[in-house]
Design an enzyme around this catalytic site. Structure first.
Site, PDB file in Angstrom:
ATOM      1  N   ASN A  92       7.823  -9.959   2.865  1.00 17.23           N
ATOM      2  CA  ASN A  92       7.315 -11.125   2.679  1.00 17.23           C
ATOM      3  C   ASN A  92       8.225 -12.104   3.876  1.00 17.23           C
ATOM      4  O   ASN A  92       9.058 -11.987   4.251  1.00 17.23           O
ATOM      5  CB  ASN A  92       7.962 -11.729   1.298  1.00 17.23           C
ATOM      6  N   HIS A 109       8.457  -7.760   8.327  1.00 14.41           N
ATOM      7  CA  HIS A 109       7.126  -8.479   8.836  1.00 14.41           C
ATOM      8  C   HIS A 109       7.352  -9.883   9.435  1.00 14.41           C
ATOM      9  O   HIS A 109       6.594 -10.557   9.457  1.00 14.41           O
ATOM     10  CB  HIS A 109       6.017  -8.601   7.464  1.00 14.41           C
ATOM     11  N   THR A 178       4.799  -5.029  -4.882  1.00 13.13           N
ATOM     12  CA  THR A 178       3.892  -4.666  -3.550  1.00 13.13           C
ATOM     13  C   THR A 178       2.821  -3.581  -3.951  1.00 13.13           C
ATOM     14  O   THR A 178       3.043  -2.591  -4.866  1.00 13.13           O
ATOM     15  CB  THR A 178       4.861  -4.233  -2.508  1.00 13.13           C
TER      16      THR A 178
HETATM   17  N1  APR Z   1       5.610  -9.827 -10.915  1.00 16.09           N
HETATM   18  C1  APR Z   1       5.363  -8.434 -10.223  1.00 16.09           C
HETATM   19  N2  APR Z   1       4.385  -8.187  -9.395  1.00 16.09           N
HETATM   20  C2  APR Z   1       3.357  -8.795  -9.326  1.00 16.09           C
HETATM   21  C3  APR Z   1       3.330 -10.250  -9.789  1.00 16.09           C
HETATM   22  C4  APR Z   1       4.498 -10.382 -10.733  1.00 16.09           C
HETATM   23  N3  APR Z   1       4.462 -11.657 -11.211  1.00 16.09           N
HETATM   24  N4  APR Z   1       2.068 -10.526  -9.267  1.00 16.09           N
HETATM   25  C5  APR Z   1       1.532  -9.738  -8.855  1.00 16.09           C
HETATM   26  N5  APR Z   1       2.337  -8.684  -8.646  1.00 16.09           N
HETATM   27  C6  APR Z   1       1.876  -7.186  -7.753  1.00 16.09           C
HETATM   28  C7  APR Z   1       0.283  -7.254  -7.614  1.00 16.09           C
HETATM   29  O1  APR Z   1      -0.047  -6.400  -8.905  1.00 16.09           O
HETATM   30  C8  APR Z   1       0.299  -6.263  -6.466  1.00 16.09           C
HETATM   31  O2  APR Z   1       0.270  -4.779  -6.578  1.00 16.09           O
HETATM   32  O3  APR Z   1       2.290  -7.625  -6.418  1.00 16.09           O
HETATM   33  C9  APR Z   1       1.313  -6.868  -5.699  1.00 16.09           C
HETATM   34  C10 APR Z   1       0.933  -7.809  -4.248  1.00 16.09           C
HETATM   35  O4  APR Z   1       0.168  -6.997  -3.536  1.00 16.09           O
HETATM   36  P1  APR Z   1      -0.098  -7.368  -2.241  1.00 16.09           P
HETATM   37  O5  APR Z   1      -1.045  -8.990  -2.357  1.00 16.09           O
HETATM   38  O6  APR Z   1      -1.013  -6.609  -1.656  1.00 16.09           O
HETATM   39  O7  APR Z   1       1.375  -7.651  -1.350  1.00 16.09           O
HETATM   40  P2  APR Z   1       1.818  -6.860  -0.488  1.00 16.09           P
HETATM   41  O8  APR Z   1       1.936  -5.410  -0.781  1.00 16.09           O
HETATM   42  O9  APR Z   1       3.251  -7.605  -0.249  1.00 16.09           O
HETATM   43  O10 APR Z   1       1.232  -6.745   0.798  1.00 16.09           O
HETATM   44  C11 APR Z   1       1.893  -6.069   1.978  1.00 16.09           C
HETATM   45  O11 APR Z   1       0.109  -6.876   3.438  1.00 16.09           O
HETATM   46  O12 APR Z   1      -1.279  -8.533   3.889  1.00 16.09           O
HETATM   47  C12 APR Z   1      -0.142  -7.777   4.201  1.00 16.09           C
HETATM   48  O13 APR Z   1       1.615  -8.497   5.758  1.00 16.09           O
HETATM   49  C13 APR Z   1       1.005  -8.680   4.532  1.00 16.09           C
HETATM   50  O14 APR Z   1       3.288  -8.113   4.106  1.00 16.09           O
HETATM   51  C14 APR Z   1       1.963  -8.084   3.675  1.00 16.09           C
HETATM   52  C15 APR Z   1       1.434  -6.819   3.407  1.00 16.09           C
END
Ligand code: APR
Length: 235
Positions: A92, A109, A178
């Site tokens: 994040n 990132h 994630t």
């Molecule tokens: N509690 C726990 N998990 C949650 C919640 C919550 N309240 N809300 C959503 N999630 C989970 C979702 O189910 C999903 O699996 O968080 C995850 C978010 O996934 P992404 O939106 O893909 O985010 P992330 O994995 O951090 O993305 C990775 O991708 O776009 C690029 O650089 C950006 O750092 C980012 C990277």
């Protein structure tokens, strides 16, 4: 927590979801109505810097309105209780871990409250309250263009050597909020597993790499993370 423990924690957008920041791939995600190629790649920035400038200033402004939540605070508590034993890595860019009390955070990132000079590589803070202006020159070389200090698609994340060292020496690895769709972070669990660590996924739903984890804790981060931390501190 046993004294021999070294914990590596990876967080993603899900840990900040209940603070009011949209995740990238869920409903209402940040990339909706914007193509990733346009706002999160070096090529997109070269093609239309003004669109990228508007997008990041909008995102930066939203950070003025959000607060860290109980999950960020629980991880800060874990770090404070066991100095030097808990490595916190985040994908994040939002700074909510620091605002929740963490002092040691590896921002793989980058961060959204800093700028980077495309010309000389200088990086410097840009508080959320100030607008990023394309015409402002780099304070180090007077050149530019300047851009947000975030890692875009196709670019190398920060701190990878240090992170690899931590993964190879940890006894417990946890991934929180994630989706497991973006590498290299999605591959950290396998490195930790091969090093012999116990692995746990804490997420609202199974991620793309869920089968690589030994343990799963399902639910919203503001509930699951404080409970998990309490359990560790009671060991
Ligand atoms: N509690 C726990 N998990 C949650 C919640 C919550 N309240 N809300 C959503 N999630 C989970 C979702 O189910 C999903 O699996 O968080 C995850 C978010 O996934 P992404 O939106 O893909 O985010 P992330 O994995 O951090 O993305 C990775 O991708 O776009 C690029 O650089 C950006 O750092 C980012 C990277």
């Amino acid at each position: 927590m046993p004294r021999s423990e070294k914990i590596v924690i990876l967080t993603g957008a899900g840990i900040s979801a209940e603070s009011g920041l949209g995740t990238f791939r869920g409903a209402g995600g940040l990339w909706e109505n914007r193509r990733v190629q346009d706002v999160a790649t070096p090529e997109g920035f070269a093609r239309d810097p003004q669109m990228v400038n508007d997008f990041y200033n909008m995102r930066r402004h939203r950070h003025l309105e959000v607060q860290p939540n109980a999950a960020h605070q629980a991880l800060a508590r874990l770090q404070a209780d066991h100095p030097g034993e808990v490595v916190l890595i985040t994908q994040n860019v939002d700074r909510l871990h620091e605002r929740g009390g963490s002092t040691e955070v590896l921002h793989m990132h980058g961060v959204i409250d800093a700028l980077l000079c495309n010309h000389c590589g200088h990086r410097w803070p840009k508080p959320f309250a100030e607008a990023w202006r394309l015409e402002d020159p780099c304070p180090a070389c007077d050149g530019g263009p300047t851009r947000p200090d975030v890692v875009w698609f196709g670019e190398m994340p920060y701190h990878l050597d240090e992170i690899e060292g931590h993964l190879l020496s940890c006894t417990l690895f946890a991934a929180i909020g994630t989706s497991g769709q973006v590498y290299p972070a999605a591959g950290f669990v396998r490195a930790a597993m091969m090093a012999g660590a116990h692995t746990v996924e804490i997420n609202l739903e199974a991620s793309a790499v869920a089968s690589d984890f030994a343990e799963h804790i399902a639910g919203p981060a503001t509930q699951t993370v404080p409970e998990w931390v309490d359990g560790l501190l009671a060991e």
